[in-house]
Motif scaffolding. Structure first.
Motif, PDB file in Angstrom:
ATOM      1  N   PHE A  90       0.849  -1.192   0.000  1.00 13.38           N
ATOM      2  CA  PHE A  90       0.000   0.000   0.000  1.00 13.38           C
ATOM      3  C   PHE A  90       0.887   1.245   0.000  1.00 13.38           C
ATOM      4  CE2 PHE A  90      -2.389   3.210   2.497  1.00 13.38           C
ATOM      5  CZ  PHE A  90      -3.503   3.331   1.691  1.00 13.38           C
ATOM      6  N   GLN A  91       0.737   2.091  -1.017  1.00 10.54           N
ATOM      7  CA  GLN A  91       1.486   3.341  -1.112  1.00 10.54           C
ATOM      8  C   GLN A  91       0.611   4.387  -1.792  1.00 10.54           C
ATOM      9  OE1 GLN A  91       5.040   1.901  -3.240  1.00 10.54           O
ATOM     10  NE2 GLN A  91       6.213   2.641  -1.494  1.00 10.54           N
ATOM     11  N   PRO A  92      -0.151   5.152  -1.025  1.00 16.13           N
ATOM     12  CA  PRO A  92      -1.012   6.167  -1.642  1.00 16.13           C
ATOM     13  C   PRO A  92      -0.215   7.427  -1.987  1.00 16.13           C
ATOM     14  CG  PRO A  92      -1.304   6.161   0.722  1.00 16.13           C
ATOM     15  CD  PRO A  92      -0.329   5.057   0.413  1.00 16.13           C
ATOM     16  N   ASP A  93       0.701   7.298  -2.954  1.00 14.52           N
ATOM     17  CA  ASP A  93       1.629   8.375  -3.283  1.00 14.52           C
ATOM     18  C   ASP A  93       1.228   9.182  -4.505  1.00 14.52           C
ATOM     19  OD1 ASP A  93       2.087   6.533  -5.259  1.00 14.52           O
ATOM     20  OD2 ASP A  93       4.099   5.997  -4.580  1.00 14.52           O
ATOM     21  N   GLY A  94       0.096   8.878  -5.087  1.00 16.08           N
ATOM     22  CA  GLY A  94      -0.338   9.618  -6.262  1.00 16.08           C
ATOM     23  C   GLY A  94       0.192   9.081  -7.574  1.00 16.08           C
ATOM     24  N   ASP A  95       1.112   8.113  -7.512  1.00 20.19           N
ATOM     25  CA  ASP A  95       1.604   7.496  -8.743  1.00 20.19           C
ATOM     26  C   ASP A  95       0.549   6.526  -9.269  1.00 20.19           C
ATOM     27  OD1 ASP A  95       3.989   8.877  -8.689  1.00 20.19           O
ATOM     28  OD2 ASP A  95       5.101   7.266  -7.709  1.00 20.19           O
ATOM     29  N   HIS A  96       0.743   6.065 -10.455  1.00 22.04           N
ATOM     30  CA  HIS A  96      -0.197   5.143 -11.079  1.00 22.04           C
ATOM     31  C   HIS A  96       0.039   3.737 -10.540  1.00 22.04           C
ATOM     32  CE1 HIS A  96      -1.604   8.207 -13.802  1.00 22.04           C
ATOM     33  NE2 HIS A  96      -0.340   8.528 -14.028  1.00 22.04           N
ATOM     34  N   HIS A  97      -0.983   3.144 -10.024  1.00 21.05           N
ATOM     35  CA  HIS A  97      -0.891   1.802  -9.447  1.00 21.05           C
ATOM     36  C   HIS A  97      -2.055   0.964  -9.950  1.00 21.05           C
ATOM     37  CE1 HIS A  97       2.306   2.824  -6.628  1.00 21.05           C
ATOM     38  NE2 HIS A  97       1.660   3.942  -6.362  1.00 21.05           N
ATOM     39  N   GLY A  98      -1.898   0.326 -11.095  1.00 20.11           N
ATOM     40  CA  GLY A  98      -2.974  -0.466 -11.674  1.00 20.11           C
ATOM     41  C   GLY A  98      -3.412  -1.607 -10.780  1.00 20.11           C
ATOM     42  N   THR A  99      -2.456  -2.316 -10.205  1.00 14.58           N
ATOM     43  CA  THR A  99      -2.803  -3.445  -9.343  1.00 14.58           C
ATOM     44  C   THR A  99      -3.497  -2.955  -8.081  1.00 14.58           C
ATOM     45  OG1 THR A  99      -1.017  -4.799 -10.238  1.00 14.58           O
ATOM     46  CG2 THR A  99      -1.874  -5.421  -8.069  1.00 14.58           C
ATOM     47  N   SER A 100      -2.970  -1.906  -7.483  1.00 18.49           N
ATOM     48  CA  SER A 100      -3.580  -1.363  -6.267  1.00 18.49           C
ATOM     49  C   SER A 100      -4.997  -0.871  -6.542  1.00 18.49           C
ATOM     50  CB  SER A 100      -2.728  -0.213  -5.713  1.00 18.49           C
ATOM     51  OG  SER A 100      -1.430  -0.671  -5.401  1.00 18.49           O
ATOM     52  N   ALA A 101      -5.205  -0.242  -7.693  1.00 19.17           N
ATOM     53  CA  ALA A 101      -6.543   0.235  -8.055  1.00 19.17           C
ATOM     54  C   ALA A 101      -7.498  -0.938  -8.237  1.00 19.17           C
ATOM     55  CB  ALA A 101      -6.480   1.076  -9.330  1.00 19.17           C
ATOM     56  N   ALA A 102      -7.032  -2.016  -8.864  1.00 17.24           N
ATOM     57  CA  ALA A 102      -7.886  -3.193  -9.067  1.00 17.24           C
ATOM     58  C   ALA A 102      -8.254  -3.822  -7.726  1.00 17.24           C
ATOM     59  CB  ALA A 102      -7.179  -4.210  -9.957  1.00 17.24           C
ATOM     60  N   VAL A 103      -7.299  -3.905  -6.807  1.00 16.01           N
ATOM     61  CA  VAL A 103      -7.576  -4.453  -5.478  1.00 16.01           C
ATOM     62  C   VAL A 103      -8.585  -3.579  -4.754  1.00 16.01           C
ATOM     63  CG1 VAL A 103      -6.579  -4.895  -3.186  1.00 16.01           C
ATOM     64  CG2 VAL A 103      -5.374  -5.675  -5.244  1.00 16.01           C
ATOM     65  N   GLU A 104      -8.375  -2.263  -4.783  1.00 12.86           N
ATOM     66  CA  GLU A 104      -9.303  -1.351  -4.114  1.00 12.86           C
ATOM     67  C   GLU A 104     -10.717  -1.501  -4.668  1.00 12.86           C
ATOM     68  OE1 GLU A 104     -10.071   3.411  -3.298  1.00 12.86           O
ATOM     69  OE2 GLU A 104      -8.377   2.804  -4.556  1.00 12.86           O
ATOM     70  N   TYR A 105     -10.847  -1.544  -5.982  1.00 12.20           N
ATOM     71  CA  TYR A 105     -12.160  -1.654  -6.601  1.00 12.20           C
ATOM     72  C   TYR A 105     -12.838  -2.975  -6.231  1.00 12.20           C
ATOM     73  CZ  TYR A 105     -15.836  -1.698 -10.103  1.00 12.20           C
ATOM     74  OH  TYR A 105     -17.054  -1.758 -10.721  1.00 12.20           O
ATOM     75  N   ALA A 106     -12.099  -4.068  -6.304  1.00 10.80           N
ATOM     76  CA  ALA A 106     -12.677  -5.379  -5.990  1.00 10.80           C
ATOM     77  C   ALA A 106     -13.123  -5.469  -4.543  1.00 10.80           C
ATOM     78  CB  ALA A 106     -11.670  -6.488  -6.299  1.00 10.80           C
ATOM     79  N   VAL A 107     -12.310  -4.944  -3.642  1.00 11.77           N
ATOM     80  CA  VAL A 107     -12.595  -5.085  -2.206  1.00 11.77           C
ATOM     81  C   VAL A 107     -13.626  -4.063  -1.727  1.00 11.77           C
ATOM     82  CG1 VAL A 107     -11.569  -4.941   0.112  1.00 11.77           C
ATOM     83  CG2 VAL A 107     -10.365  -6.173  -1.717  1.00 11.77           C
ATOM     84  N   THR A 108     -13.502  -2.816  -2.178  1.00 15.28           N
ATOM     85  CA  THR A 108     -14.399  -1.784  -1.631  1.00 15.28           C
ATOM     86  C   THR A 108     -15.680  -1.591  -2.431  1.00 15.28           C
ATOM     87  OG1 THR A 108     -13.311   0.048  -2.785  1.00 15.28           O
ATOM     88  CG2 THR A 108     -12.451  -0.547  -0.604  1.00 15.28           C
ATOM     89  N   ALA A 109     -15.612  -1.710  -3.753  1.00 13.29           N
ATOM     90  CA  ALA A 109     -16.811  -1.486  -4.571  1.00 13.29           C
ATOM     91  C   ALA A 109     -17.563  -2.786  -4.854  1.00 13.29           C
ATOM     92  CB  ALA A 109     -16.432  -0.797  -5.885  1.00 13.29           C
ATOM     93  N   LEU A 110     -16.823  -3.813  -5.277  1.00 11.01           N
ATOM     94  CA  LEU A 110     -17.479  -5.090  -5.588  1.00 11.01           C
ATOM     95  C   LEU A 110     -17.738  -5.944  -4.357  1.00 11.01           C
ATOM     96  CD1 LEU A 110     -15.537  -6.113  -8.823  1.00 11.01           C
ATOM     97  CD2 LEU A 110     -17.757  -4.954  -8.639  1.00 11.01           C
ATOM     98  N   LYS A 111     -17.041  -5.637  -3.273  1.00  7.47           N
ATOM     99  CA  LYS A 111     -17.193  -6.378  -2.005  1.00  7.47           C
ATOM    100  C   LYS A 111     -16.930  -7.876  -2.184  1.00  7.47           C
ATOM    101  CE  LYS A 111     -18.912  -2.791   0.341  1.00  7.47           C
ATOM    102  NZ  LYS A 111     -17.952  -1.821   0.710  1.00  7.47           N
ATOM    103  N   VAL A 112     -15.872  -8.206  -2.942  1.00  6.88           N
ATOM    104  CA  VAL A 112     -15.532  -9.619  -3.110  1.00  6.88           C
ATOM    105  C   VAL A 112     -15.268 -10.239  -1.731  1.00  6.88           C
ATOM    106  CG1 VAL A 112     -14.576  -9.292  -5.432  1.00  6.88           C
ATOM    107  CG2 VAL A 112     -13.050  -9.200  -3.455  1.00  6.88           C
ATOM    108  N   SER A 113     -15.524 -11.518  -1.615  1.00  9.56           N
ATOM    109  CA  SER A 113     -15.304 -12.188  -0.331  1.00  9.56           C
ATOM    110  C   SER A 113     -14.021 -13.010  -0.326  1.00  9.56           C
ATOM    111  CB  SER A 113     -16.492 -13.101  -0.003  1.00  9.56           C
ATOM    112  OG  SER A 113     -16.635 -14.093  -1.007  1.00  9.56           O
ATOM    113  N   GLN A 114     -13.424 -13.190  -1.503  1.00  9.72           N
ATOM    114  CA  GLN A 114     -12.201 -13.985  -1.621  1.00  9.72           C
ATOM    115  C   GLN A 114     -11.242 -13.264  -2.565  1.00  9.72           C
ATOM    116  OE1 GLN A 114     -12.274 -17.214  -0.076  1.00  9.72           O
ATOM    117  NE2 GLN A 114     -14.319 -16.652   0.592  1.00  9.72           N
TER     118      GLN A 114
END
Length: 174
Positions: A36-60
């Motif tokens: 986790f590094q919220p530094d303002g740089d582009h983080h495709g993997t971090s964005a995908a994880v955030e979207y899956a966990v916070t928006a899609l609410k994946v359980s696994q």
């Protein structure tokens, strides 16, 4: 969610017998997750994880590594000093594989090169699982039991699937 290598030999839906659209899949070199590094740089993997966990609410969330991984082999060669092109500051692949350097140090002393490469492929999965827990929104959901993290490694030549058993600290055949 499945975080998998971008290697075309890793066919995630076929591996699990799933239909198209059943998984949220993110692919990158060696299936690595950065810390986790919220530094303002582009983080495709971090964005995908955030979207899956916070928006899609994946359980696994599954991190899926594999045998004969070119990214892991590149890291191995770089760490041994045999890939100067990856050491260059401007190498995107080299800087991405820096995520796995600490893992290399843990397997460096394995004498057999094939065994060392397989150990590093599995270590890549573990590094990604550890880095996932640095994301506050992941750690919170893991702690409250609404999200589970899993590490898997597949032998693409033999077709075997191994699951990481945290209690035993090893990958066991599925």
């Amino acid at each position: 969610m499945i975080i998998s290598c971008c290697d075309s030999r890793v066919h995630v839906t076929a591996l699990f017998g799933a239909e198209q659209g059943e998984f949220f899949i993110h692919r990158n070199i060696a299936a690595l997750v950065p810390p986790f590094q919220p530094d303002g740089d582009h983080h495709g993997t971090s964005a995908a994880v955030e979207y899956a966990v916070t928006a899609l609410k994946v359980s696994q969330v599954i991190v899926l590594g594999h045998s004969s991984c070119g990214g892991v082999k590149g890291c191995h060669e770089m760490c041994l000093g045999h890939a100067p092109e990856l050491e260059k500051t401007e190498s995107f692949v080299g800087r991405w594989m820096d995520l796995l350097r600490p893992g290399f140090e843990q397997v460096r002393d394995i004498a057999d090169e094939n065994a060392r490469l397989e150990a590093l492929e599995k270590k890549a999965v573990l590094v990604s699982l550890e880095n996932l827990m640095t994301f506050p929104f992941v750690a919170e959901r893991v702690m409250d039991g609404s999200l589970a993290l899993h590490g898997l490694w597949t032998d693409i030549g033999q077709g075997g699937l191994h699951i990481y058993d945290a209690k035993a600290d090893l990958f066991v055949e599925a």
